[in-house]
Design an enzyme around this catalytic site. Structure first.
Site, mmCIF file in Angstrom:
data_model
loop_
_atom_site.group_PDB
_atom_site.id
_atom_site.type_symbol
_atom_site.label_atom_id
_atom_site.label_comp_id
_atom_site.label_asym_id
_atom_site.label_seq_id
_atom_site.Cartn_x
_atom_site.Cartn_y
_atom_site.Cartn_z
ATOM 1 N N LYS A 116 34.573 40.814 36.185
ATOM 2 C CA LYS A 116 34.657 42.022 36.386
ATOM 3 C C LYS A 116 33.490 42.751 35.410
ATOM 4 C CE LYS A 116 39.447 42.820 37.195
ATOM 5 N NZ LYS A 116 40.875 43.165 36.819
ATOM 6 N N SER A 149 45.681 45.752 37.788
ATOM 7 C CA SER A 149 44.618 46.210 37.035
ATOM 8 C C SER A 149 44.001 47.464 37.151
ATOM 9 C CB SER A 149 43.596 44.923 36.951
ATOM 10 O OG SER A 149 42.950 44.981 37.972
#
Ligand code: ADP
Length: 768
Positions: A718, A675
């Site tokens: 996140k 990611s």
């Protein structure tokens, strides 16, 4: 008769020998021996007997005979069936072969005779007496000597003859006797005999001691056994027998317990067996333990389900703040069970980071449906036997944890929680996962067999629930049977509410304080959350709160107060310096530094990616504990930049002149996953083009070689990290749009969110 030599036929003896003064009978069959005997009978009935050195030799030559033998008189001859002849001889005097005269039909030799001299010394007399005493002693120790022999020896006075007598009665091996025969000096011979006597007496004593000890042991255990039997008989007569009690007690319990057929048969057999073993013996205890295990299981016992949804809701809400989606899923699940009127449903698996309340919510489910609760942690279980038990043949074997859990539950239908099912390992000791499969499989678990129990046990009424931190390591077949419910990590706001409503009152109570004894403003609680914990769940927060309670207790007692207000400065005093600090984001845009977002076991984190450029030959260097996947996405980013050099305004061969170094700080933490793809690309482009990156932007996303942005996991975590860090613009993959729902509105509304499909969009947003 004082002849020094005689001419005599020689008869070799095998495995025997004869002392002077003693009689011996033996059989002969060898033609040469028979011939020698015949010759002897013709001439004076005297024969020379001598042992042959090798017993098995059929026709010994003179050299094969022992040097010393005995001259003997033949007293009797008897013909036995076949060619055998039995002779009775009496030994007269020692002799040695001086000369072989003929070897034709038999051995004829001149024999030198050795008569004992008669010693007259006082020493020899003393020796004789010693020998007699020693023999007395020996006779007392050993059962091998008759009283006649003792008497006979008393009559003797000649040392040589005594020695011969002793040797023949105590020495077992012919070779040892032969040695004595070869000793010509009568005094020396007697000395040797005395030494032998002493040795033998000692041996006989020791032997006797050992025998008596053994006898005592045997007697003792026989006596014990006898006494015990007597006690048992008496007790049985009185109707208070222990084992009879054991047995009939077990029988009674067995009758009262609704065992299944196989269990009943097994139990019956074991009780029967018990009756045949001595009580208290290890085997008895094994039997007892086994029967106890069978009868202690909750056969037929069930708690009545409460499927009142309103009550369930109430219990879930009372114990847990938030978790709305999770609670809703649980209610749905219970509703379906209620419609189906049985508890057979898919197995729930709560997945989420540690400390988010997975275990405690399962406990609440048990309470809501009114079932017993048992929990088994599968973390680190690598042995099938832990689940299924060890066979009874192993010493100290026990049932596995399923059966143990069922006994502990005390009902056939508990809520059985398998914690950390993803942490189960398998190795050479068998695969615990396959045992788990059987346990969780509704088609099989009505007859679960534990290795120790050896009887089928019905687990079909149990409500199994599992938890895991991540689904990646759960074996596929297990995963298939489970219905996953994700328990996400908490926002700071949620943590604040949990602390206020649950953890603080709970900890106050646990420390003996009334609720509200400790007063704390929201701001102080926030500080506690932000500066003293960094986690996805609230376990650490609970610990910090507990510490706060302990310190407060000391304060209250020392200052004779009833309440305490914990201010920010007192918080620092209680908990020490802040453990975690968050550096504010840089205000100024910078070259080569990009804010990424990572997802770790403690929740989301911001992750700075740095890239610098130096003269070189196009090498790409990566540091900061990166895993393979992350390295690969860095390579992919570099390839994409090279492929788009023109578009980015770079020289076509720029990479032949520079080396690039990408670094992810906080090096001690291993990082992996795809990611950070977009983040690394942005950092590379910024470093190469010299364009600055806005520092209030954070991004996450995987990138393909062609620059497409792919979705990532853990968006909520996140996003929360970005929120905490003060990020204003958030770049996420377009395909993660659906996950935005899970994020509280106040967090979502805080950002400008860019949903990117192509890397160009990311670059446009981030670069100044
Ligand atoms: P997990 O099983 O996910 O590791 P636990 O169930 O052990 O977490 O939870 C740790 C602690 O946090 C427990 O004391 C639990 O009561 C508390 N807790 C977790 N989530 C909540 C919540 N939403 N509301 C109230 N308490 C919670």
């Amino acid at each position: 008769m004082n002849l020094k030599t005689m001419e005599l036929p020689v008869l070799p003896l095998r495995g025997i020998m004869l002392f002077p003064g003693m009689v011996l009978h033996f059989d002969i069959a060898r033609p040469r021996s028979i011939a020698a005997l015949e010759q002897a009978m013709e001439a004076g009935q005297k024969i020379f007997l001598v042992a042959q050195k090798q017993e098995e030799q059929e026709e010994p030559a003179p050299a094969d005979l022992c040097p010393v033998g005995t001259v003997a008189a033949v007293r009797q001859i008897m013909n036995l069936p076949g060619e055998n002849i039995r002779v009775l001889v009496e030994g007269e005097v020692r002799g040695t072969i001086q000369e072989v005269l003929s070897e034709e039909n038999y051995l004829l030799a001149r024999i030198e005779l050795h008569r004992d001299r008669v010693p007259r010394s006082a020493e020899s007399k003393a020796l004789v007496r010693t020998a007699q005493d020693l023999f007395d002693e020996f006779a007392r120790s050993s059962q091998r000597v008759s009283t006649e022999m003792v008497e006979g020896l008393r009559q003797q006075e000649k040392p040589g003859e005594i020695a011969d007598l002793l040797a023949s009665s105590i020495l077992q091996k012919w070779q040892e006797r032969q040695e004595m025969l070869e000793e010509m000096d009568p005094v020396k011979r007697l000395e040797k005999a005395c030494a032998l006597l002493m040795r033998e007496t000692e041996l006989a004593d020791t032997e006797k001691e050992i025998q008596s000890r053994l006898r005592k042991q045997v007697e003792r255990s026989q006596k014990d056994y006898y006494l015990r039997e007597q006690i048992r008989a008496i007790q049985n007569e009185l109707g208070e027998g222990d084992d009879a009690d054991d047995q009939s007690g077990y029988r009674k319990r067995m009758e009262e317990t609704p065992l299944n057929e196989e269990a009943r048969a097994k139990c019956e057999k074991e009780i029967e067996r018990m009756g045949r073993i001595a009580p208290g013996s290890p085997e008895y205890i094994v039997s007892e333990t086994y029967i106890d295990w069978i009868l202690d299981l909750p056969w037929g016992k069930e708690t009545e389900d409460s499927l009142d949804l309103a009550k369930a809701r109430e219990v879930l809400d009372r114990e847990h703040y938030g978790l709305d989606k999770v609670k809703e899923r649980i209610i749905e699940y219970l509703a379906v069970l209620r419609m189906k009127k049985n508890m057979k449903g898919p197995i729930l698996c709560f997945v989420g980071p540690p400390g988010v309340g997975k275990t405690s919510i399962v406990r609440a489910i048990a309470e809501a449906v009114n079932r017993k609760f048992v929990r088994m942690s599968l973390g680190g279980v690598r042995d099938e036997a832990e689940i299924r038990g060890h066979r009874k043949t192993y010493i100290g074997s026990m049932p596995g944890r399923i059966i143990t859990g069922m006994k502990q539950a005390g009902s056939m239908n508990p809520v059985f929680l398998f914690d950390e099912i993803d942490k189960m390992a398998s190795d050479f000791r068998g695969d615990p996962a396959s045992a788990m499969l059987e346990v969780l499989d509704a088609e099989q678990n009505f007859a679960f067999r534990d290795h120790y129990m050896e009887i089928p046990f019905d687990l079909s009424k149990v409500m199994f629930i599992t938890t895991a931190n991540s689904v990646e390591t759960i074996p596929e077949p297990l995963l298939d049977r489970m219905e996953l419910i994700e328990v996400p990590s908490y926002t700071e706001e949620e943590k604040l509410q949990i602390l206020k409503r649950h953890l603080k009152p709970k900890q106050e109570a646990e420390h003996g304080m009334a609720a509200g004894t400790i007063r704390m403003s929201d701001a102080v609680m926030r500080e506690m959350i932000e500066k003293y914990t960094r986690e996805a769940g609230v376990r650490g927060l609970e610990r910090v709160m507990a510490k706060c309670c302990r310190k407060s207790a000391v304060y209250l007692l020392e200052n004779q107060k009833k309440r305490i207000t914990v201010t920010s400065s007192r918080l620092h005093e209680f908990l020490g310096a802040a453990r975690y600090t968050r550096e504010p984001l840089e205000k100024e845009a910078r070259v080569g530094i990009v804010n990424g977002l990572a997802w770790t076991s403690v929740g989301g984190e911001t992750l700075e990616v740095e890239c610098v450029l130096m003269p070189g030959k196009g090498n790409l260097k990566l540091t900061g504990q990166l895993g393979d996947v992350m390295r690969e996405s860095a390579e992919a980013a570099f390839s994409w930049v090279r492929a788009h050099s023109a578009e980015l305004g770079l020289e076509e061969d720029f990479y032949t002149k520079v080396d690039l170094h990408i670094h992810l700080p906080e090096g001690a933490v291993p990082k992996d996953g795809p990611s950070a793809g977009v983040t690394m690309t942005t950092a590379l482009v910024s470093a190469l083009t010299g364009r600055k990156v806005r520092q209030d932007v954070a991004m996450t996303g995987e990138m393909t070689l062609r620059g497409r942005v792919l979705p990532i996991g853990g968006l909520k975590e996140k996003t929360l990290a970005a929120y905490r860090a003060g990020v204003r613009t958030l770049v996420i993959p377009k395909e993660n749009h659906k996950d935005l729902e899970e994020i509280p509105a106040y967090v979502r509304d805080h950002f400008r969110i860019v949903e990117a499909e192509e890397i160009q969009q990311v670059l446009k947003t981030a670069l100044v």
